[in-house]
Design an enzyme around this catalytic site. Structure first.
Site, PDB file in Angstrom:
ATOM      1  N   LYS A 183     -17.847 -16.664  -8.228  1.00 37.53           N
ATOM      2  CA  LYS A 183     -17.397 -16.103  -6.949  1.00 37.53           C
ATOM      3  C   LYS A 183     -18.340 -16.532  -5.812  1.00 37.53           C
ATOM      4  CE  LYS A 183     -14.162 -14.699  -9.272  1.00 37.53           C
ATOM      5  NZ  LYS A 183     -13.580 -13.569  -9.914  1.00 37.53           N
TER       6      LYS A 183
HETATM    7  C1  LIG Z   1     -12.825 -12.872 -10.886  1.00 31.78           C
HETATM    8  C2  LIG Z   1     -11.553 -12.152 -10.683  1.00 31.78           C
HETATM    9  C3  LIG Z   1     -11.296 -10.918 -11.290  1.00 31.78           C
HETATM   10  C4  LIG Z   1     -12.181 -10.306 -12.326  1.00 31.78           C
HETATM   11  O1  LIG Z   1     -13.498 -10.116 -11.932  1.00 31.78           O
HETATM   12  P1  LIG Z   1     -14.600  -9.931 -13.091  1.00 31.78           P
HETATM   13  O2  LIG Z   1     -15.843  -9.643 -12.302  1.00 31.78           O
HETATM   14  O3  LIG Z   1     -14.679 -11.210 -13.842  1.00 31.78           O
HETATM   15  O4  LIG Z   1     -14.199  -8.782 -13.914  1.00 31.78           O
HETATM   16  C5  LIG Z   1     -10.121 -10.265 -10.976  1.00 31.78           C
HETATM   17  N1  LIG Z   1      -9.232 -10.788 -10.122  1.00 31.78           N
HETATM   18  C6  LIG Z   1      -9.428 -11.968  -9.528  1.00 31.78           C
HETATM   19  C7  LIG Z   1      -8.415 -12.472  -8.562  1.00 31.78           C
HETATM   20  C8  LIG Z   1     -10.587 -12.698  -9.782  1.00 31.78           C
HETATM   21  O5  LIG Z   1     -10.767 -13.890  -9.197  1.00 31.78           O
END
Ligand SMILES: *Cc1c(COP(=O)(O)O)cnc(C)c1O
Length: 375
Positions: A183
């Site tokens: 992210k």
């Molecule tokens: C990364 C992501 C998640 C999940 O996040 P985690 O921290 O891996 O649990 C959920 N929705 C979207 C759109 C994402 O990109």
């Protein structure tokens, strides 16, 4: 020989590594002062709204659904083009996922389709801001208000994105973010939830840690079924450093995205049949730079040929409704044609903070060569 360019890579500086060392030496390595500081800083960023951190983005959405009292018999509407987490949390709380097809241009939930999917059982909407691109937030909240629905924004990809100049998370209902390694800012794994009031904060804290409330010395009670979702100080100290860089990260990603468009040129879509994302550099944080491939090449072929040219390509995402778990619940091909087409041909090109404009140029040259050759 070129070096391999991955599609995403976190940037962790030496100051962060030193501070992680300090936390490890401090004797307090689970949730403590760094978590409290990170929550305070996040809250300031989100305009003073209450924020709590967790060990994933996924659990923040599950907890928001629980706080909203959503469960068996309730319908929750979301998009088929997301990470499985977005729909899995609906099943996790015992509710029924309902999908609304995407707009093929933005690749986000089509708000006309959303409104058409609302029934008397609908209780909430989980919109996703794919690649960091917000929806029409005014219309989203107008629909939520009209039908009295809760909104749990899956803003996992959207930290740093804005709507009419305001950061995503600084307004709205529940807003969930992920700090997973890919992210825009990371804590290695982690997430946070922006909440509305003290009552929701108290519940979030209980759901985060076994439903426990404590009083003096040995006073302890459990009155809701919570889990184990707390963030550690090791993760929070990484997040504090990353948050310092958020504006620079967002600005750099926007510059790289702009460069992709400049290098590909105005005729790229017409010449190749590929579809670029909307060219917008004010609101989206450009979490991903995604291209929908023409039908002259399959995604595996494209990924393989780009890899041979030392370029990493990701794909986000396969349509959720076609996974076995969802097919078993009655979903099938043909239900969401826009999501199925985009889900088959979408790819994510390299896009990360440490990337250079020369990396963009290399990627564009490789993509043009691969598409010119065809399948
Ligand atoms: C990364 C992501 C998640 C999940 O996040 P985690 O921290 O891996 O649990 C959920 N929705 C979207 C759109 C994402 O990109």
């Amino acid at each position: 020989m070129t070096t391999f360019l991955p599609f995403s890579k976190p940037t962790i500086d030496e100051a962060t590594i030193a501070d992680v060392g300090d936390v490890l030496r401090s004797g307090w390595i689970t949730s403590g002062p760094k978590v409290a500081e990170f929550e305070k800083r996040l809250s300031a960023y989100f305009g003073g709204r209450p924020v709590r951190t967790f060990n994933s983005g996924t659990c923040t959405m599950e907890i928001a659904l629980r706080i909203a009292g959503i469960g068996a018999g309730d319908e929750v509407i979301t998009t088929p083009i997301s990470w499985p987490a977005t729909a899995n949390v609906i099943l996790e709380v015992g509710a029924t996922p309902v999908f609304a097809d995407i707009d093929p241009v933005t690749r986000n939930m089509d708000l006309d389709k959303l409104e058409a999917a609302i029934t008397p059982k609908t209780r909430a909407i989980i919109p996703v801001y794919l690649a960091g691109k917000p929806l029409d937030m005014d219309r989203l909240y107008a629909i939520a208000g009209k039908y009295k629905l809760r909104v749990i924004e899956d803003a996992a990809q959207a930290i740093g994105s804005t709507w009419r100049g305001k950061p995503i998370g600084s307004f709205g209902d529940f807003v969930s973010f992920s700090f997973q390694a890919n992210k825009n800012i990371t804590t290695s794994e982690g997430g946070c939830l922006v909440l509305n009031n003290a009552e929701e904060v108290a519940l979030a804290e209980k759901y985060r840690l076994q439903g426990v409330t404590r009083g003096n010395w040995d006073e302890i009670d459990v009155d809701v079924l919570g889990g184990k979702y707390n963030m550690t100080d090791i993760a929070a100290v990484i997040g504090l450093h990353q948050l310092d860089k958020l504006d620079a990260i967002t600005a750099h990603r926007r510059k790289l995205a702009k460069h992709y468009f400049d290098v590909l040129g105005p005729d790229f879509e017409r010449q190749t049949g590929a579809q670029l994302p909307p060219a917008e550099f004010e609101e989206t944080n450009w979490h991903l730079f995604q291209v929908v491939l023409p039908d002259t090449i399959t995604r595996p072929q494209f990924m393989e040929r780009m890899k041979a040219l030392d370029i990493g390509v990701g794909f986000h995402y396969a349509p959720i409704h076609l996974f076995t778990l969802y097919r078993e619940r009655g979903f099938h091909e043909g239900m969401f044609p826009a999501a199925e087409q985009v889900g088959r041909q979408i790819v994510s090109l390299p896009m990360f903070y440490a990337m250079t404009e020369a990396d963009v140029e290399r990627t564009c040259a490789a993509m043009k060569a691969v598409l010119a050759r065809g399948a």
